[in-house]
Write a protein that holds these residues in place. Sequence first.
Motif, mmCIF file in Angstrom:
data_model
loop_
_atom_site.group_PDB
_atom_site.id
_atom_site.type_symbol
_atom_site.label_atom_id
_atom_site.label_comp_id
_atom_site.label_asym_id
_atom_site.label_seq_id
_atom_site.Cartn_x
_atom_site.Cartn_y
_atom_site.Cartn_z
ATOM 1 N N PHE A 14 -3.770 28.092 4.809
ATOM 2 C CA PHE A 14 -3.413 26.948 5.851
ATOM 3 C C PHE A 14 -3.392 27.491 6.760
ATOM 4 O O PHE A 14 -3.211 28.560 7.505
ATOM 5 C CB PHE A 14 -1.662 27.211 5.817
ATOM 6 N N ILE A 19 -3.034 32.940 1.959
ATOM 7 C CA ILE A 19 -2.365 32.232 1.393
ATOM 8 C C ILE A 19 -2.333 33.355 0.224
ATOM 9 O O ILE A 19 -1.585 34.304 -0.209
ATOM 10 C CB ILE A 19 -1.746 30.991 0.872
ATOM 11 N N GLY A 40 8.127 33.270 -0.454
ATOM 12 C CA GLY A 40 6.895 33.058 0.194
ATOM 13 C C GLY A 40 5.430 34.279 -0.648
ATOM 14 O O GLY A 40 4.547 33.960 0.804
ATOM 15 N N SER A 41 5.490 34.902 -1.346
ATOM 16 C CA SER A 41 4.227 35.673 -2.123
ATOM 17 C C SER A 41 3.103 34.383 -2.215
ATOM 18 O O SER A 41 2.197 35.290 -2.445
ATOM 19 C CB SER A 41 4.671 36.048 -2.991
ATOM 20 N N GLY A 42 3.473 33.231 -2.622
ATOM 21 C CA GLY A 42 2.080 32.048 -2.973
ATOM 22 C C GLY A 42 2.393 31.824 -4.750
ATOM 23 O O GLY A 42 1.615 31.176 -4.870
ATOM 24 N N LYS A 43 3.348 32.146 -5.185
ATOM 25 C CA LYS A 43 3.491 32.257 -6.320
ATOM 26 C C LYS A 43 3.041 30.115 -6.594
ATOM 27 O O LYS A 43 2.751 29.728 -7.252
ATOM 28 C CB LYS A 43 4.904 31.902 -6.997
ATOM 29 N N SER A 44 4.409 29.303 -5.751
ATOM 30 C CA SER A 44 3.841 27.291 -6.070
ATOM 31 C C SER A 44 2.943 27.978 -5.503
ATOM 32 O O SER A 44 1.924 26.335 -5.893
ATOM 33 C CB SER A 44 5.067 26.870 -5.123
ATOM 34 N N THR A 45 2.005 27.616 -4.320
ATOM 35 C CA THR A 45 0.588 27.728 -4.364
ATOM 36 C C THR A 45 -0.220 27.863 -5.045
ATOM 37 O O THR A 45 -1.410 26.859 -5.300
ATOM 38 C CB THR A 45 0.414 28.053 -3.190
HETATM 39 P P1 ADP Z 1 6.466 30.856 -3.191
HETATM 40 O O1 ADP Z 1 6.435 29.554 -3.889
HETATM 41 O O2 ADP Z 1 5.863 31.661 -3.794
HETATM 42 O O3 ADP Z 1 7.828 31.628 -2.604
HETATM 43 P P2 ADP Z 1 4.462 29.550 -1.662
HETATM 44 O O4 ADP Z 1 3.442 29.573 -2.545
HETATM 45 O O5 ADP Z 1 5.704 28.567 -1.349
HETATM 46 O O6 ADP Z 1 5.804 30.725 -1.743
HETATM 47 O O7 ADP Z 1 4.006 29.711 -0.196
HETATM 48 C C1 ADP Z 1 3.334 30.827 0.376
HETATM 49 C C2 ADP Z 1 3.557 30.827 2.181
HETATM 50 O O8 ADP Z 1 2.043 30.015 2.374
HETATM 51 C C3 ADP Z 1 4.611 29.997 2.676
HETATM 52 O O9 ADP Z 1 4.209 31.485 3.406
HETATM 53 C C4 ADP Z 1 4.788 28.809 3.114
HETATM 54 O O10 ADP Z 1 4.793 29.340 4.121
HETATM 55 C C5 ADP Z 1 3.354 28.955 3.542
HETATM 56 N N1 ADP Z 1 2.716 27.570 3.181
HETATM 57 C C6 ADP Z 1 3.076 26.599 1.976
HETATM 58 N N2 ADP Z 1 2.571 25.377 1.893
HETATM 59 C C7 ADP Z 1 1.824 25.519 3.134
HETATM 60 C C8 ADP Z 1 1.216 24.355 3.135
HETATM 61 N N3 ADP Z 1 1.121 22.882 3.243
HETATM 62 N N4 ADP Z 1 0.883 24.853 5.022
HETATM 63 C C9 ADP Z 1 0.861 25.775 5.551
HETATM 64 N N5 ADP Z 1 2.120 27.068 4.893
HETATM 65 C C10 ADP Z 1 2.123 26.691 3.644
#
Ligand code: ADP
Length: 244
Positions: A14, A19, A40-45
């Motif tokens: 991003f 990420i 914040g490790s990127g699991k959802s991403t």
């Molecule tokens: P997890 O699910 O492991 O908690 P995420 O995948 O939600 O982690 O997020 C990992 C990092 O990516 C975080 O620092 C988050 O702020 C960043 N992030 C996630 N989505 C976005 C986005 N749409 N724009 C900017 N940063 C993002």
Amino acid sequence: MTTILETQQLTKSFGNNQILKGIDSKIEKGEVIVVIGPSGSGKSTYLRCLNSLETSTSGTVSFEGQVVNQLSEEQLDKIREKMGMVFQSFNLFANYSVLQNLNLAPMYVQGISETEATQKSRALLAQVGLADKADAQPTSLSGGQQQRVAIARALAMNPDVMLFDEPTSALDPEMVGEVLNVIKDLAQTGMTMVIVTHEMGFAKNVADQVWFMDQGQLIEKGTPEQVFDHPQEARTKDFLSKIL
Ligand code: ADP
Ligand code: MG
């Protein structure tokens, strides 16, 4: 074995913020993968890249042997239909009954008749223990019941894989078990699943593989016994020492 999902050197940034930092992963048909790791490790991403809710920055994502990176939105929609996704927040349509929530996509996306959709939906509601709630409004249900409806709704599209992003994190503690049990039953039907969760007991019971993610990398993969009882990597040990 049939590979359902595969990533090769998947990265996602991003802006200047990388990420996901080169994820190689493979999910075989019928496997249950549990992804653990710090916030914040990127699991959802990672999950969102798997079903193309996010476009990867580099590397490839393949679904059932087809690289999906370069596909049109229309082609992606077809592929997303085969991937059920369940989020932390249930995202049910508040203005529709439970049954209508299940019927909508099969009727309007797949063009199935209302009679046929309803028959399938009722069977799915029975499967998640909510046969008697077909005519209820979602807001009248408990959080655990709403999440079970969300799971049934995802199943109504006959997905080839189910992706769960912390499906019990928004629930009161007494409702966590009923949702985990539905997911566990689903595992026993042979459904391919990728589940992000902090429920380590559940992970031990249900996962074929546990993957530990930290700072955008898959640090360690193995059976639950390997990862929980004999972690190899310092970061895995450190994470587990904080949560177990
Ligand atoms: P997890 O699910 O492991 O908690 P995420 O995948 O939600 O982690 O997020 C990992 C990092 O990516 C975080 O620092 C988050 O702020 C960043 N992030 C996630 N989505 C976005 C986005 N749409 N724009 C900017 N940063 C993002
Ligand atoms: Mg997350």
